[in-house]
Design an enzyme around this catalytic site. Structure first.
Site, PDB file in Angstrom:
ATOM      1  N   TYR A  49     -56.427  44.271   8.482  1.00  0.00           N
ATOM      2  CA  TYR A  49     -56.834  44.395   7.385  1.00  0.00           C
ATOM      3  C   TYR A  49     -58.396  45.533   7.125  1.00  0.00           C
ATOM      4  O   TYR A  49     -59.244  44.583   8.429  1.00  0.00           O
ATOM      5  CB  TYR A  49     -57.311  43.157   6.238  1.00  0.00           C
ATOM      6  CG  TYR A  49     -56.557  43.734   5.281  1.00  0.00           C
ATOM      7  CD1 TYR A  49     -56.195  44.714   4.331  1.00  0.00           C
ATOM      8  CD2 TYR A  49     -55.233  43.005   4.943  1.00  0.00           C
ATOM      9  CE1 TYR A  49     -55.239  44.827   3.127  1.00  0.00           C
ATOM     10  CE2 TYR A  49     -54.211  43.244   4.057  1.00  0.00           C
ATOM     11  CZ  TYR A  49     -54.119  43.876   3.073  1.00  0.00           C
ATOM     12  OH  TYR A  49     -53.995  44.461   2.019  1.00  0.00           O
ATOM     13  N   GLU A  51     -60.448  47.149   4.990  1.00  0.00           N
ATOM     14  CA  GLU A  51     -60.865  47.773   3.386  1.00  0.00           C
ATOM     15  C   GLU A  51     -61.727  48.430   3.929  1.00  0.00           C
ATOM     16  O   GLU A  51     -63.058  47.681   4.495  1.00  0.00           O
ATOM     17  CB  GLU A  51     -60.806  47.528   2.577  1.00  0.00           C
ATOM     18  CG  GLU A  51     -59.072  46.846   2.123  1.00  0.00           C
ATOM     19  CD  GLU A  51     -59.366  45.933   0.565  1.00  0.00           C
ATOM     20  OE1 GLU A  51     -60.319  45.729   0.557  1.00  0.00           O
ATOM     21  OE2 GLU A  51     -58.168  46.033  -0.038  1.00  0.00           O
ATOM     22  N   ASP A 194     -53.871  73.369   1.490  1.00  0.00           N
ATOM     23  CA  ASP A 194     -53.132  72.777   1.933  1.00  0.00           C
ATOM     24  C   ASP A 194     -51.722  72.671   3.361  1.00  0.00           C
ATOM     25  O   ASP A 194     -51.039  74.028   3.398  1.00  0.00           O
ATOM     26  CB  ASP A 194     -52.216  72.109   0.766  1.00  0.00           C
ATOM     27  CG  ASP A 194     -50.821  70.346   1.318  1.00  0.00           C
ATOM     28  OD1 ASP A 194     -50.259  70.586   2.476  1.00  0.00           O
ATOM     29  OD2 ASP A 194     -50.256  69.934  -0.019  1.00  0.00           O
ATOM     30  N   THR A 220     -50.600  67.188   5.803  1.00  0.00           N
ATOM     31  CA  THR A 220     -49.960  65.635   6.677  1.00  0.00           C
ATOM     32  C   THR A 220     -50.083  65.506   8.306  1.00  0.00           C
ATOM     33  O   THR A 220     -50.559  66.581   8.789  1.00  0.00           O
ATOM     34  CB  THR A 220     -48.579  65.813   6.399  1.00  0.00           C
ATOM     35  OG1 THR A 220     -47.918  67.261   7.407  1.00  0.00           O
ATOM     36  CG2 THR A 220     -48.518  65.835   5.441  1.00  0.00           C
ATOM     37  N   LYS A 223     -46.269  67.115  10.478  1.00  0.00           N
ATOM     38  CA  LYS A 223     -44.664  68.143  10.998  1.00  0.00           C
ATOM     39  C   LYS A 223     -45.213  68.739  11.968  1.00  0.00           C
ATOM     40  O   LYS A 223     -45.387  68.340  13.068  1.00  0.00           O
ATOM     41  CB  LYS A 223     -45.069  68.869   9.652  1.00  0.00           C
ATOM     42  CG  LYS A 223     -44.831  68.167   8.270  1.00  0.00           C
ATOM     43  CD  LYS A 223     -44.915  68.856   7.129  1.00  0.00           C
ATOM     44  CE  LYS A 223     -44.382  68.010   5.377  1.00  0.00           C
ATOM     45  NZ  LYS A 223     -45.075  69.003   4.566  1.00  0.00           N
ATOM     46  N   ARG A 229     -45.889  59.471  10.829  1.00  0.00           N
ATOM     47  CA  ARG A 229     -46.172  60.495   9.729  1.00  0.00           C
ATOM     48  C   ARG A 229     -47.546  59.465   8.757  1.00  0.00           C
ATOM     49  O   ARG A 229     -47.430  58.460   8.864  1.00  0.00           O
ATOM     50  CB  ARG A 229     -44.897  59.276   8.865  1.00  0.00           C
ATOM     51  CG  ARG A 229     -44.376  59.995   7.753  1.00  0.00           C
ATOM     52  CD  ARG A 229     -43.004  59.578   7.343  1.00  0.00           C
ATOM     53  NE  ARG A 229     -41.965  60.307   8.426  1.00  0.00           N
ATOM     54  CZ  ARG A 229     -42.002  61.072   8.041  1.00  0.00           C
ATOM     55  NH1 ARG A 229     -42.177  62.505   6.568  1.00  0.00           N
ATOM     56  NH2 ARG A 229     -41.189  62.617   9.127  1.00  0.00           N
TER      57      ARG A 229
HETATM   58  C1  PLP Z   1     -44.869  68.271   2.715  1.00  0.00           C
HETATM   59  C2  PLP Z   1     -45.737  68.158   2.351  1.00  0.00           C
HETATM   60  C3  PLP Z   1     -46.443  67.580   1.505  1.00  0.00           C
HETATM   61  C4  PLP Z   1     -46.605  66.111   1.123  1.00  0.00           C
HETATM   62  O1  PLP Z   1     -46.512  65.391   2.328  1.00  0.00           O
HETATM   63  P1  PLP Z   1     -45.672  63.662   2.513  1.00  0.00           P
HETATM   64  O2  PLP Z   1     -46.365  63.245   3.689  1.00  0.00           O
HETATM   65  O3  PLP Z   1     -44.150  63.740   2.156  1.00  0.00           O
HETATM   66  O4  PLP Z   1     -46.050  62.761   1.589  1.00  0.00           O
HETATM   67  C5  PLP Z   1     -47.833  67.971   0.740  1.00  0.00           C
HETATM   68  N1  PLP Z   1     -47.835  69.063   0.199  1.00  0.00           N
HETATM   69  C6  PLP Z   1     -47.530  70.285   1.404  1.00  0.00           C
HETATM   70  C7  PLP Z   1     -47.512  71.579   1.279  1.00  0.00           C
HETATM   71  C8  PLP Z   1     -46.061  69.502   2.157  1.00  0.00           C
HETATM   72  O5  PLP Z   1     -45.843  70.884   3.206  1.00  0.00           O
END
Ligand code: PLP
Length: 412
Positions: A49, A51, A194, A220, A223, A229
């Site tokens: 933990y 936090e 994003d 994220t 990817k 993840r």
């Molecule tokens: C994949 C993705 C997310 C979400 O990610 P998770 O890990 O599935 O919650 C948010 N924004 C964009 C543009 C994405 O491609």
């Protein structure tokens, strides 16, 4: 150990290993992490933990956890040229939520891309909770398929958003962050990108980097960045306090430090020169697929690709997105059905499929393999009702993937 105590789970994992090894993984948001990343992810850091943030924890015994979280932060800063980074968001959706909580008051207006034009659910789609808290206004792409900057400008002037949001999950073109920033400055809006899908390409210098330009950037880590993840937020110093507070204690409890250790390892990998070659090859491979599909007269949305993915309308070829996805699955090729801009078909059976090259490029596949894959994909879709033909392609796919071993010897 696992296979003795829990053979049901071990068996499912072993079948999944086989699926990943034998198939062609072409979902553009997926990738294969290194064995080093897997090791950190499965480490004893999961027991702790912690936090709070490095140096300011609410639990004792965090000395080594501080070491690894600080390494993750410093490496992410170096990768993207960020002033501040929070590596604790559990995934992309929680990272976006934390950014909204940090930057907005309930009821504030956000300008974001329409889902069917390549935006993400978390960018204010009516089915999501944030859509009830904040007022999302949507911009679109032009009929030629590019982000409609004129539409953004007009909507920004009309709606005076508190935040302008860019970053997409089915858009295959470059983004002009400078131009968006100018529009935002004119109407007094904050800027958020994003970069979930393209973070790895940005880290490698293969796509424009919003981090030095925008106020806040979310991503994220699993990817194109090829980490575990998870999520991450990068921001200007000015927003450090608000972002950190929104993540913890605003929305989350204890950070997942095994995951943060794995993020640190992935960032170190992304800082190596080989990662640049990887990102270049992702783009080259996507370009070959673009040419091959154009030759076969599929309709490419957004006019083609500048990144790792393609969105293809399969209806001119007489099939639907669901049929295409199912046929490809039977042929050992994993893609996903996807809506195209202003799709007139339903989300359950849209007009398009979305696919990309990050995972197969990790396996070492190059231009020659892409040409063979495009041919198999076309054959599978054109024979969607013929299980025998699909099984034959599956066998050919297996022969190819056997030449590109993945996690050799891995057994649970
Ligand atoms: C994949 C993705 C997310 C979400 O990610 P998770 O890990 O599935 O919650 C948010 N924004 C964009 C543009 C994405 O491609």
């Amino acid at each position: 150990m696992l296979n003795q105590f829990d053979p049901e789970i071990a068996d499912a994992l072993n079948r999944e290993v086989k699926r990943q090894q034998e198939g062609l993984e072409m979902i553009p948001s997926e990738n294969f992490v290194s064995e080093a990343v897997l090791e950190a992810l499965g480490s004893i850091a999961t027991n702790k933990y912690s936090e709070g943030y490095p140096g300011k924890r609410y639990y004792g015994g965090c000395h080594e956890i501080d070491v690894l979280e600080t390494l993750a932060i410093d490496r992410a800063k170096e990768l993207f040229g960020a002033e501040h980074v929070n590596v604790q968001p559990l995934s992309g959706a929680p990272a976006n939520l934390a950014a909204y909580v940090a930057l907005l008051e309930p009821g504030d207006t956000v300008l974001g891309m329409d889902l069917s034009h390549g935006g993400h659910l978390t960018h204010g789609h009516p089915v999501t909770h944030p859509a009830q808290v904040w007022n999302f206004v949507r911009y679109k792409t032009t009929p030629e398929g590019f982000i409609d900057y004129t539409d953004i400008e007009a909507k920004a002037r009309e709606h005076k958003p508190k935040l302008i949001l860019v970053g997409y999950s089915a858009y295959s073109r470059e983004i002009d962050y400078e131009r968006i920033k100018k529009i935002a400055d004119e109407v007094g809006a904050l800027t958020m990108a994003d970069m979930a899908h393209i973070a790895g390409l940005i880290a490698a210098g293969e796509m424009n980097n919003p981090v030095p330009i925008f106020d806040v950037v979310t991503t994220t880590t699993h990817k194109t960045l090829r980490g575990p993840r998870g999520g991450m937020i990068l921001c200007k110093k000015k927003f450090k306090k608000a972002i950190d507070r929104a993540v913890f204690p605003g929305l989350q409890g204890g950070p997942h430090e095994n995951n943060i250790a794995a993020k640190a390892v992935a960032f170190k990998e992304a800082l190596q020169p080989e990662f640049k070659d990887y990102a270049k090859q992702i783009k080259k491979n996507a370009k070959v697929l673009e040419e091959e599909f154009r030759k076969r007269e599929y309709r490419l949305l957004f006019g083609g690709t500048d990144n790792h993915l393609l969105l293809v309308d399969v209806t001119p070829k007489g099939i639907g997105g669901q049929q295409a996805e199912t046929a490809l699955d039977k042929a050992g090729i994993t893609v996903n059905k996807n809506a195209i801009p202003d799709d007139e078909r339903s989300y359950v059976d849209p007009s398009g499929i979305r696919f990309g090259t990050p995972a197969i490029t990790t396996r070492g596949m190059k231009e020659d393999e892409m040409r063979r894959i495009a041919d198999w994909m076309d054959r599978a879709m054109m024979n969607w009702g013929d299980d025998e033909a699909l099984e034959k392609i599956r066998e050919e796919v297996k022969t190819l993937t056997a030449q590109f071993p993945l996690y050799p010897g891995l057994i649970y």
